[in-house]
Design a protein around this motif. Sequence first.
Motif, PDB file in Angstrom:
ATOM      1  N   VAL A  16      25.857  -2.243  27.799  1.00  0.00           N
ATOM      2  CA  VAL A  16      25.451  -2.146  26.401  1.00  0.00           C
ATOM      3  C   VAL A  16      26.359  -2.980  25.506  1.00  0.00           C
ATOM      4  O   VAL A  16      25.899  -3.622  24.559  1.00  0.00           O
ATOM      5  CB  VAL A  16      25.456  -0.676  25.943  1.00  0.00           C
ATOM      6  CG1 VAL A  16      25.194  -0.564  24.450  1.00  0.00           C
ATOM      7  CG2 VAL A  16      24.419   0.131  26.721  1.00  0.00           C
ATOM      8  N   ALA A  17      27.648  -2.951  25.784  1.00  0.00           N
ATOM      9  CA  ALA A  17      28.593  -3.685  24.944  1.00  0.00           C
ATOM     10  C   ALA A  17      29.921  -3.788  25.650  1.00  0.00           C
ATOM     11  O   ALA A  17      30.297  -2.890  26.410  1.00  0.00           O
ATOM     12  CB  ALA A  17      28.772  -2.995  23.594  1.00  0.00           C
ATOM     13  N   THR A  18      30.628  -4.881  25.389  1.00  0.00           N
ATOM     14  CA  THR A  18      31.968  -5.096  25.933  1.00  0.00           C
ATOM     15  C   THR A  18      32.882  -5.586  24.831  1.00  0.00           C
ATOM     16  O   THR A  18      32.468  -6.396  23.987  1.00  0.00           O
ATOM     17  CB  THR A  18      31.943  -6.134  27.057  1.00  0.00           C
ATOM     18  OG1 THR A  18      31.166  -5.637  28.147  1.00  0.00           O
ATOM     19  CG2 THR A  18      33.349  -6.433  27.556  1.00  0.00           C
ATOM     20  N   ILE A  19      34.120  -5.104  24.869  1.00  0.00           N
ATOM     21  CA  ILE A  19      35.173  -5.672  24.023  1.00  0.00           C
ATOM     22  C   ILE A  19      36.361  -5.954  24.942  1.00  0.00           C
ATOM     23  O   ILE A  19      36.853  -5.062  25.630  1.00  0.00           O
ATOM     24  CB  ILE A  19      35.536  -4.747  22.847  1.00  0.00           C
ATOM     25  CG1 ILE A  19      36.572  -5.425  21.942  1.00  0.00           C
ATOM     26  CG2 ILE A  19      35.997  -3.372  23.303  1.00  0.00           C
ATOM     27  CD1 ILE A  19      36.717  -4.747  20.584  1.00  0.00           C
ATOM     28  N   THR A  20      36.782  -7.194  24.949  1.00  0.00           N
ATOM     29  CA  THR A  20      37.866  -7.576  25.840  1.00  0.00           C
ATOM     30  C   THR A  20      39.216  -7.164  25.264  1.00  0.00           C
ATOM     31  O   THR A  20      39.315  -6.727  24.105  1.00  0.00           O
ATOM     32  CB  THR A  20      37.871  -9.085  26.087  1.00  0.00           C
ATOM     33  OG1 THR A  20      38.256  -9.740  24.867  1.00  0.00           O
ATOM     34  CG2 THR A  20      36.508  -9.587  26.532  1.00  0.00           C
ATOM     35  N   ARG A  21      40.241  -7.378  26.059  1.00  0.00           N
ATOM     36  CA  ARG A  21      41.585  -7.021  25.589  1.00  0.00           C
ATOM     37  C   ARG A  21      42.024  -7.933  24.450  1.00  0.00           C
ATOM     38  O   ARG A  21      42.975  -7.610  23.749  1.00  0.00           O
ATOM     39  CB  ARG A  21      42.576  -7.056  26.743  1.00  0.00           C
ATOM     40  CG  ARG A  21      42.713  -8.394  27.426  1.00  0.00           C
ATOM     41  CD  ARG A  21      43.562  -8.253  28.685  1.00  0.00           C
ATOM     42  NE  ARG A  21      43.714  -9.525  29.371  1.00  0.00           N
ATOM     43  CZ  ARG A  21      44.745 -10.330  29.201  1.00  0.00           C
ATOM     44  NH1 ARG A  21      45.707  -9.998  28.362  1.00  0.00           N
ATOM     45  NH2 ARG A  21      44.821 -11.464  29.861  1.00  0.00           N
ATOM     46  N   THR A  22      41.324  -9.055  24.277  1.00  0.00           N
ATOM     47  CA  THR A  22      41.604  -9.961  23.155  1.00  0.00           C
ATOM     48  C   THR A  22      40.579  -9.810  22.032  1.00  0.00           C
ATOM     49  O   THR A  22      40.448 -10.679  21.181  1.00  0.00           O
ATOM     50  CB  THR A  22      41.630 -11.416  23.643  1.00  0.00           C
ATOM     51  OG1 THR A  22      40.372 -11.721  24.253  1.00  0.00           O
ATOM     52  CG2 THR A  22      42.754 -11.646  24.634  1.00  0.00           C
ATOM     53  N   ASP A  23      39.813  -8.711  22.082  1.00  0.00           N
ATOM     54  CA  ASP A  23      38.864  -8.338  21.024  1.00  0.00           C
ATOM     55  C   ASP A  23      37.616  -9.221  20.944  1.00  0.00           C
ATOM     56  O   ASP A  23      36.935  -9.235  19.917  1.00  0.00           O
ATOM     57  CB  ASP A  23      39.536  -8.293  19.653  1.00  0.00           C
ATOM     58  CG  ASP A  23      40.443  -7.080  19.492  1.00  0.00           C
ATOM     59  OD1 ASP A  23      41.344  -7.119  18.639  1.00  0.00           O
ATOM     60  OD2 ASP A  23      40.245  -6.110  20.246  1.00  0.00           O
ATOM     61  N   THR A  24      37.320  -9.926  21.998  1.00  0.00           N
ATOM     62  CA  THR A  24      36.038 -10.620  22.076  1.00  0.00           C
ATOM     63  C   THR A  24      34.958  -9.617  22.440  1.00  0.00           C
ATOM     64  O   THR A  24      35.137  -8.806  23.344  1.00  0.00           O
ATOM     65  CB  THR A  24      36.078 -11.733  23.128  1.00  0.00           C
ATOM     66  OG1 THR A  24      37.086 -12.685  22.769  1.00  0.00           O
ATOM     67  CG2 THR A  24      34.743 -12.435  23.229  1.00  0.00           C
ATOM     68  N   THR A  25      33.835  -9.667  21.731  1.00  0.00           N
ATOM     69  CA  THR A  25      32.757  -8.719  21.981  1.00  0.00           C
ATOM     70  C   THR A  25      31.526  -9.419  22.559  1.00  0.00           C
ATOM     71  O   THR A  25      31.316 -10.612  22.342  1.00  0.00           O
ATOM     72  CB  THR A  25      32.350  -7.977  20.704  1.00  0.00           C
ATOM     73  OG1 THR A  25      31.941  -8.920  19.717  1.00  0.00           O
ATOM     74  CG2 THR A  25      33.509  -7.145  20.168  1.00  0.00           C
ATOM     75  N   ASN A  26      30.733  -8.646  23.278  1.00  0.00           N
ATOM     76  CA  ASN A  26      29.536  -9.192  23.897  1.00  0.00           C
ATOM     77  C   ASN A  26      28.478  -8.103  23.969  1.00  0.00           C
ATOM     78  O   ASN A  26      28.799  -6.950  24.291  1.00  0.00           O
ATOM     79  CB  ASN A  26      29.839  -9.711  25.296  1.00  0.00           C
ATOM     80  CG  ASN A  26      28.646 -10.407  25.908  1.00  0.00           C
ATOM     81  OD1 ASN A  26      28.013 -11.244  25.289  1.00  0.00           O
ATOM     82  ND2 ASN A  26      28.320 -10.050  27.142  1.00  0.00           N
ATOM     83  N   TYR A  27      27.229  -8.472  23.673  1.00  0.00           N
ATOM     84  CA  TYR A  27      26.122  -7.521  23.677  1.00  0.00           C
ATOM     85  C   TYR A  27      24.889  -8.151  24.315  1.00  0.00           C
ATOM     86  O   TYR A  27      24.644  -9.345  24.143  1.00  0.00           O
ATOM     87  CB  TYR A  27      25.741  -7.127  22.245  1.00  0.00           C
ATOM     88  CG  TYR A  27      26.859  -6.647  21.372  1.00  0.00           C
ATOM     89  CD1 TYR A  27      27.585  -7.533  20.581  1.00  0.00           C
ATOM     90  CD2 TYR A  27      27.190  -5.299  21.324  1.00  0.00           C
ATOM     91  CE1 TYR A  27      28.618  -7.093  19.783  1.00  0.00           C
ATOM     92  CE2 TYR A  27      28.221  -4.849  20.513  1.00  0.00           C
ATOM     93  CZ  TYR A  27      28.927  -5.755  19.745  1.00  0.00           C
ATOM     94  OH  TYR A  27      29.949  -5.306  18.949  1.00  0.00           O
ATOM     95  N   PRO A  28      24.081  -7.351  24.985  1.00  0.00           N
ATOM     96  CA  PRO A  28      22.786  -7.872  25.429  1.00  0.00           C
ATOM     97  C   PRO A  28      21.845  -7.954  24.223  1.00  0.00           C
ATOM     98  O   PRO A  28      22.066  -7.309  23.188  1.00  0.00           O
ATOM     99  CB  PRO A  28      22.317  -6.825  26.428  1.00  0.00           C
ATOM    100  CG  PRO A  28      22.954  -5.560  25.972  1.00  0.00           C
ATOM    101  CD  PRO A  28      24.281  -5.961  25.406  1.00  0.00           C
ATOM    102  N   ASP A  29      20.785  -8.724  24.388  1.00  0.00           N
ATOM    103  CA  ASP A  29      19.843  -8.915  23.287  1.00  0.00           C
ATOM    104  C   ASP A  29      19.215  -7.597  22.828  1.00  0.00           C
ATOM    105  O   ASP A  29      18.848  -7.453  21.669  1.00  0.00           O
ATOM    106  CB  ASP A  29      18.746  -9.894  23.696  1.00  0.00           C
ATOM    107  CG  ASP A  29      19.247 -11.322  23.793  1.00  0.00           C
ATOM    108  OD1 ASP A  29      18.575 -12.147  24.425  1.00  0.00           O
ATOM    109  OD2 ASP A  29      20.330 -11.605  23.234  1.00  0.00           O
ATOM    110  N   SER A  30      19.085  -6.648  23.748  1.00  0.00           N
ATOM    111  CA  SER A  30      18.413  -5.389  23.424  1.00  0.00           C
ATOM    112  C   SER A  30      19.121  -4.574  22.351  1.00  0.00           C
ATOM    113  O   SER A  30      18.490  -3.747  21.682  1.00  0.00           O
ATOM    114  CB  SER A  30      18.247  -4.542  24.692  1.00  0.00           C
ATOM    115  OG  SER A  30      19.516  -4.292  25.269  1.00  0.00           O
ATOM    116  N   VAL A  31      20.429  -4.787  22.173  1.00  0.00           N
ATOM    117  CA  VAL A  31      21.178  -4.012  21.181  1.00  0.00           C
ATOM    118  C   VAL A  31      21.876  -4.879  20.146  1.00  0.00           C
ATOM    119  O   VAL A  31      22.457  -4.352  19.190  1.00  0.00           O
ATOM    120  CB  VAL A  31      22.219  -3.086  21.859  1.00  0.00           C
ATOM    121  CG1 VAL A  31      21.550  -2.215  22.910  1.00  0.00           C
ATOM    122  CG2 VAL A  31      23.375  -3.872  22.441  1.00  0.00           C
TER     123      VAL A  31
END
Length: 119
Positions: free
Chosen positions: A48-63
Amino acid sequence: QVQLVESGGGLVQPGGSLRLSCAASGFTFSRYDMSWYRQAPGKERELVATITRTDTTNYPDSVKGRFTISRDNAKNTVYLQMNSLKFEDTAVYYCNAQLLPPFPLRNYWGQGTQVTVSP
C-alpha cells in the motif's frame, strides 16, 4: 524482542478517513524501510505504501493521492493517513519493517488491523 503493533483500524463510511499507526520496538527503527500492506479476503497481500529510512515514499496507483505514509523516528512509529476511502480499501492492514543492505537483511511483520469501508 521485536514488536510491530498496529492500531487505528475500524469501520468507516465510503469517502471517510482513518489514520493507522504502527508502534515499533526491539530494533533500530530509523534504519528500517517501513511499509503498509493490506490483504482482502481471497486476495493476495499487496503493498500500500512505503517510506524509506531516507523518507522517500512510494505508493501504487490504487491509493496514490488518497493515502499518505509518514514516520516519526523519535516515537518509533509509522503512520498511514487514508482519505477518500472506498469499498475496495476494505482489508486487514499490516505494518512491515525491512532492513536492507548495507545492513544485514531483516523483515518483520505486525499482526494487522482491520479496516472496513461500509455505509
